[in-house]
Scaffold this motif. Structure first.
Motif, PDB file in Angstrom:
ATOM      1  N   VAL A  74      28.238 -76.857  -6.227  1.00 46.32           N
ATOM      2  CA  VAL A  74      28.677 -75.990  -7.325  1.00 46.32           C
ATOM      3  C   VAL A  74      28.596 -76.740  -8.654  1.00 46.32           C
ATOM      4  N   ILE A  75      29.109 -77.969  -8.694  1.00 47.43           N
ATOM      5  CA  ILE A  75      29.064 -78.747  -9.937  1.00 47.43           C
ATOM      6  C   ILE A  75      27.623 -79.047 -10.330  1.00 47.43           C
ATOM      7  N   GLY A  76      26.800 -79.461  -9.359  1.00 50.43           N
ATOM      8  CA  GLY A  76      25.391 -79.725  -9.643  1.00 50.43           C
ATOM      9  C   GLY A  76      24.669 -78.481 -10.130  1.00 50.43           C
ATOM     10  N   GLY A  77      24.995 -77.324  -9.559  1.00 46.62           N
ATOM     11  CA  GLY A  77      24.387 -76.077  -9.999  1.00 46.62           C
ATOM     12  C   GLY A  77      24.810 -75.683 -11.400  1.00 46.62           C
ATOM     13  N   GLY A  97      22.917 -77.801 -13.970  1.00 46.87           N
ATOM     14  CA  GLY A  97      21.524 -77.378 -14.130  1.00 46.87           C
ATOM     15  C   GLY A  97      20.576 -78.362 -13.482  1.00 46.87           C
ATOM     16  N   PRO A  98      19.288 -78.282 -13.816  1.00 47.95           N
ATOM     17  CA  PRO A  98      18.289 -79.154 -13.182  1.00 47.95           C
ATOM     18  C   PRO A  98      18.573 -80.639 -13.355  1.00 47.95           C
ATOM     19  N   SER A  99      19.180 -81.026 -14.455  1.00 44.81           N
ATOM     20  CA  SER A  99      19.509 -82.447 -14.632  1.00 44.81           C
ATOM     21  C   SER A  99      20.614 -82.881 -13.675  1.00 44.81           C
ATOM     22  N   GLY A 100      21.347 -81.935 -13.110  1.00 52.62           N
ATOM     23  CA  GLY A 100      22.400 -82.250 -12.162  1.00 52.62           C
ATOM     24  C   GLY A 100      21.887 -82.693 -10.812  1.00 52.62           C
TER      25      GLY A 100
END
Length: 111
Positions: free
Chosen positions: A26-29, A32-35
């Motif tokens: 969820v946090i990575g999403g 965004g792509p840099s996550g």
């Protein structure tokens, strides 16, 4: 509400691993792509947090609980990110590996 996550469930390896996987994705999403590059670090931070939080509430354990909490965090991190996907022959090669003619390695990024 008691059928979802509870404090007792978060204190188990399965519950902490599921929470780590869910929170990391969820946090990575949201980032965004840099996550995508940060997901491993987010996952280890959450695993350490949950493990040390559980150790803080353990009354019957002595001072060694902090060392054990570190290793429990590694187990949570590994379970959340799929270290159990052995043997490597069961994994599919990535497009980059296929293009370069390399076989999948034993240890590669799970994220």
């Amino acid at each position: 509400m008691n059928d979802l996550f509870t404090w007792a469930a978060l204190g188990t390896i399965a519950g902490a691993s599921a929470a780590t996987l869910l929170a990391t994705n969820v946090i990575g999403g949201l980032i965004g792509p840099s996550g995508d590059k940060l997901r491993k670090w987010i996952a280890i931070a959450i695993a350490l947090l949950l493990s040390y939080l559980t150790a803080a509430f353990a009354d019957e354990a002595g001072g060694e609980k902090w060392v054990i909490a570190f290793f429990n965090a590694l187990v949570i991190f590994s379970a959340a990110l799929g270290v159990s996907q052995f043997p490597p022959g069961n994994r599919q090669a990535t497009p980059a590996q296929l293009a370069s003619g390399r076989e999948p390695r034993l240890f590669r990024s799970w994220v």
